[in-house]
Each structure stands twice: as C-alpha cells, then as structure tokens.
Design a protein around this motif. Structure first.
Motif, PDB file in Angstrom:
ATOM      1  N   HIS A  12      34.815  37.069  51.289  1.00 35.83           N
ATOM      2  CA  HIS A  12      33.938  37.612  50.245  1.00 35.83           C
ATOM      3  C   HIS A  12      32.519  37.897  50.732  1.00 35.83           C
ATOM      4  O   HIS A  12      31.845  38.761  50.190  1.00 35.83           O
ATOM      5  CB  HIS A  12      33.922  36.671  49.041  1.00 35.83           C
ATOM      6  N   PHE A  13      32.056  37.192  51.773  1.00 34.04           N
ATOM      7  CA  PHE A  13      30.723  37.443  52.317  1.00 34.04           C
ATOM      8  C   PHE A  13      30.573  38.897  52.766  1.00 34.04           C
ATOM      9  O   PHE A  13      29.477  39.446  52.753  1.00 34.04           O
ATOM     10  CB  PHE A  13      30.479  36.542  53.537  1.00 34.04           C
ATOM     11  N   ASN A  14      31.674  39.513  53.180  1.00 32.03           N
ATOM     12  CA  ASN A  14      31.621  40.851  53.758  1.00 32.03           C
ATOM     13  C   ASN A  14      32.014  41.962  52.788  1.00 32.03           C
ATOM     14  O   ASN A  14      32.202  43.106  53.213  1.00 32.03           O
ATOM     15  CB  ASN A  14      32.505  40.905  55.007  1.00 32.03           C
ATOM     16  N   ILE A  63      35.100  40.404  43.055  1.00 31.26           N
ATOM     17  CA  ILE A  63      35.333  39.410  44.116  1.00 31.26           C
ATOM     18  C   ILE A  63      36.529  38.535  43.756  1.00 31.26           C
ATOM     19  O   ILE A  63      37.404  38.279  44.592  1.00 31.26           O
ATOM     20  CB  ILE A  63      34.071  38.546  44.342  1.00 31.26           C
ATOM     21  N   ALA A  64      36.572  38.075  42.517  1.00 36.18           N
ATOM     22  CA  ALA A  64      37.664  37.192  42.080  1.00 36.18           C
ATOM     23  C   ALA A  64      39.019  37.878  42.267  1.00 36.18           C
ATOM     24  O   ALA A  64      39.978  37.266  42.759  1.00 36.18           O
ATOM     25  CB  ALA A  64      37.464  36.787  40.625  1.00 36.18           C
ATOM     26  N   ASN A  65      39.104  39.146  41.901  1.00 33.21           N
ATOM     27  CA  ASN A  65      40.376  39.886  42.016  1.00 33.21           C
ATOM     28  C   ASN A  65      40.736  40.171  43.471  1.00 33.21           C
ATOM     29  O   ASN A  65      41.876  39.951  43.888  1.00 33.21           O
ATOM     30  CB  ASN A  65      40.295  41.215  41.244  1.00 33.21           C
ATOM     31  N   ARG A  66      39.761  40.622  44.225  1.00 28.98           N
ATOM     32  CA  ARG A  66      40.041  41.032  45.611  1.00 28.98           C
ATOM     33  C   ARG A  66      40.418  39.838  46.494  1.00 28.98           C
ATOM     34  O   ARG A  66      41.283  39.946  47.363  1.00 28.98           O
ATOM     35  CB  ARG A  66      38.824  41.755  46.189  1.00 28.98           C
ATOM     36  N   TYR A  67      39.751  38.702  46.267  1.00 30.25           N
ATOM     37  CA  TYR A  67      39.965  37.544  47.154  1.00 30.25           C
ATOM     38  C   TYR A  67      40.760  36.425  46.478  1.00 30.25           C
ATOM     39  O   TYR A  67      40.834  35.312  46.998  1.00 30.25           O
ATOM     40  CB  TYR A  67      38.611  37.030  47.672  1.00 30.25           C
ATOM     41  N   GLU A  68      41.354  36.753  45.331  1.00 33.51           N
ATOM     42  CA  GLU A  68      42.237  35.825  44.611  1.00 33.51           C
ATOM     43  C   GLU A  68      41.560  34.474  44.371  1.00 33.51           C
ATOM     44  O   GLU A  68      42.085  33.415  44.702  1.00 33.51           O
ATOM     45  CB  GLU A  68      43.563  35.661  45.369  1.00 33.51           C
ATOM     46  N   GLN A  69      40.359  34.556  43.804  1.00 30.79           N
ATOM     47  CA  GLN A  69      39.596  33.346  43.509  1.00 30.79           C
ATOM     48  C   GLN A  69      39.335  33.249  42.013  1.00 30.79           C
ATOM     49  O   GLN A  69      39.343  34.248  41.289  1.00 30.79           O
ATOM     50  CB  GLN A  69      38.272  33.371  44.274  1.00 30.79           C
ATOM     51  N   VAL A 118      33.714  31.966  41.987  1.00 31.62           N
ATOM     52  CA  VAL A 118      32.941  33.112  42.473  1.00 31.62           C
ATOM     53  C   VAL A 118      31.514  33.052  41.941  1.00 31.62           C
ATOM     54  O   VAL A 118      30.549  33.285  42.686  1.00 31.62           O
ATOM     55  CB  VAL A 118      33.615  34.438  42.060  1.00 31.62           C
ATOM     56  N   ARG A 119      31.379  32.717  40.668  1.00 32.72           N
ATOM     57  CA  ARG A 119      30.029  32.648  40.088  1.00 32.72           C
ATOM     58  C   ARG A 119      29.197  31.544  40.735  1.00 32.72           C
ATOM     59  O   ARG A 119      27.994  31.723  40.971  1.00 32.72           O
ATOM     60  CB  ARG A 119      30.132  32.453  38.571  1.00 32.72           C
ATOM     61  N   GLU A 120      29.842  30.428  41.049  1.00 40.74           N
ATOM     62  CA  GLU A 120      29.123  29.357  41.750  1.00 40.74           C
ATOM     63  C   GLU A 120      28.687  29.831  43.130  1.00 40.74           C
ATOM     64  O   GLU A 120      27.550  29.620  43.552  1.00 40.74           O
ATOM     65  CB  GLU A 120      30.011  28.106  41.875  1.00 40.74           C
ATOM     66  N   TRP A 121      29.620  30.495  43.846  1.00 45.23           N
ATOM     67  CA  TRP A 121      29.305  30.994  45.188  1.00 45.23           C
ATOM     68  C   TRP A 121      28.149  32.003  45.141  1.00 45.23           C
ATOM     69  O   TRP A 121      27.215  31.924  45.956  1.00 45.23           O
ATOM     70  CB  TRP A 121      30.557  31.637  45.794  1.00 45.23           C
ATOM     71  N   LEU A 122      28.185  32.918  44.183  1.00 40.84           N
ATOM     72  CA  LEU A 122      27.106  33.906  44.061  1.00 40.84           C
ATOM     73  C   LEU A 122      25.760  33.233  43.801  1.00 40.84           C
ATOM     74  O   LEU A 122      24.734  33.655  44.328  1.00 40.84           O
ATOM     75  CB  LEU A 122      27.419  34.905  42.938  1.00 40.84           C
TER      76      LEU A 122
END
Length: 284
Positions: free
Chosen positions: A12-14, A228-234, A239-243
């Motif tokens: 997801h970083f990329n 991000i959640a859909n693309r990386y199956e998270q 995802v919101r925490e990571w962002l």
C-alpha cells in the motif's frame, strides 16, 4: 519514448506510483516508466540495481544504506515515506511463544541476508538487550508466502514484516502478532543507479515532480481508504489507522538522519564503517 525501470514492494505504501502510472502522467513527459514488483523486498531490489535490471528503487532506508556502503553504485535521491515502518513481530498461530522474550535464541525468518527483515531482527534484539552473537539465528524464506510456510512447518520461529501488510494473515489465523518494532528512521527512500543518474537527471526530476505532487495530496484523494482496502485486501479500519500514522516526503533525507541510521547499523556490526553523507546521497 524513453523506457525507465523502477522497482518496489507490492504494498500500500506504493499505491501513489500505481495511480500516477494508471493516469499516464509519465508518458506525458515522454517517459515509459515500467514498474516491477519485488516480492523479495529490499535484498532483491539491491541485487536488481547492481545488475541493472532496474534504474530506480523505492526501498527501505537501512537496506540501501548497507548496500551502498558495500559498493552498490547507487545513490539515495529522496525520502519517500518520512515516518517509521512499524514491523510486526509474528509467530505461527499455534506457536508456544507468547512474548518477545520467548523468542530469544530462536530462529528468525528473513527474506534474504541484508534485507529489512534481517536488519530489523538485529534492531529488535538490541531493543531487548539480547546477545547479538548468541541470541540471533536465521532461516531464509524469500518472501511473505515463504514466511507463512516456514513458520507453519517450524523451519523458523518468528518473522518481522510490516504490520499492516501482514494483518490479513493475522486475521486469517495463520500468524499471531506478539509485538511491534518500529524502525528508528524514515522507512522508504528513492534510490537510483549512479550511471543512470548521470545521463538522466532531467527525466528523474520529472518523475520525482509527478510522484511528489501525488504523495503531497495522497490523503485527500476521494475514498483513498476504500481504494487501499479493496486493492490490498485489508480492513477499512486498518487502512484508516495506517493512513493516520503515515507521512510521505518530497525532500532528500538529511545528514543528521542518515548519520543516525549509520551509527545504529555500525553498532550492530551490520556495516563496516560510517561513510560521508555524499557517498550515500545525491541532490538532483
């Protein structure tokens, strides 16, 4: 149109790179930028830079610093992600290990020697006052799939990898995360081969301008969390925490930060010497 090859981990970083490629922004500058996924991570990208398979890498700071000091003819040209990487410390779900102390002297799964998973095992050992000679053992597992297999069959006992990338594996009940180990420096930088930089400065600057304009506004992209959640199956909450924890950079890593990286790697006997800032970096 000039073809330029860039490598990075498929994480997801990329995503910003994927978005700019999808929009054809580099082609507008007469650049055919070709992205290559490196599932083996930092060690695989260092090898690809040396062998001229790629011109540019989006790579872990500690890994490229170590490899440049070991005569990889490349330079860091910018910080990419300013914030530290949060490495989860994982064991197999049915493993008897409950705490980080239980892992002392056990075998760490690593993607390859010189990789982030290898170097951060040393950082984790230092954080917990282990004996770096006696308490660290390694099993090379190549990639994340290899780690799942290696921990499941007992070839290795624990594995350090970015905690949000491995979260779905934890949720699936394959791994348990028993702790975290943040990297003590900005996690990702952009590096390029010296010979490539010399003859392609204008194109490199154009690439950086495009990616920087996207990362500067990345969090404001509509529904970026859902993408991000859909693309990386998270999970969306992950995802919101990571962002909320992640900040990108549009600047070259500074001398003080790189000196700190080198001092820590030198103290762990990961690098043989501390080198001048200009050996590691180049400002375009």
């Amino acid at each position: 149109m000039k073809q330029i090859n860039i490598g990075g981990v498929p994480e997801h970083f990329n995503l910003a790179w994927y978005l700019t490629l999808k929009e054809g922004e580099y082609k507008d500058k007469n650049i055919n930028l070709r992205w290559h996924d490196y599932y083996g991570g930092t060690g695989a990208m260092c090898k690809a830079l040396r062998e001229k398979e790629i011109d540019i890498a989006v790579i872990l700071t500690e890994g490229i610093v170590k490899d440049i000091i070991n005569e990889n003819p490349s330079k860091i040209i910018q910080t990419f992600v300013e914030t530290p990487l949060i490495w989860g410390i994982h064991v197999a779900h049915d493993s008897p290990y409950k705490t980080i102390d239980d892992l002392k002297g056990k075998k760490a799964a690593i993607s390859r020697y010189g990789s982030g998973s290898h170097l951060m095992a040393y950082i984790n050992a230092q954080n917990n006052n282990w004996d770096l000679d006696k308490d660290l053992n390694f099993e090379v597992i190549k990639n994340l799939d290899g780690a799942v297999e290696g921990l499941s069959n007992g070839k290795a006992d624990y594995f350090l990898w970015e905690k949000f990338t491995t979260k779905p594996i934890v949720d699936d009940g394959k791994f348990r995360r028993i702790g975290n180990c943040p990297s003590p420096w900005p996690c990702f930088v952009i590096a390029a081969r010296e010979d490539f930089i010399e003859s392609n400065k204008k194109d490199l600057q154009a690439i950086l301008n495009i990616i920087n304009s996207t990362t500067a506004e990345f969090k404001d992209i509509p529904s970026i969390d859902k993408t991000i959640a859909n693309r990386y199956e998270q999970k969306l909450e992950d995802v919101r925490e990571w962002l909320s924890l992640t900040e990108w950079s549009q600047e070259l890593i500074d001398k003080k930060t790189l000196d700190n990286v080198q001092k820590q790697l030198y103290a762990l006997n990961i690098i043989p010497e501390i080198v001048d800032y200009k050996k590691l970096t180049l400002k375009l």
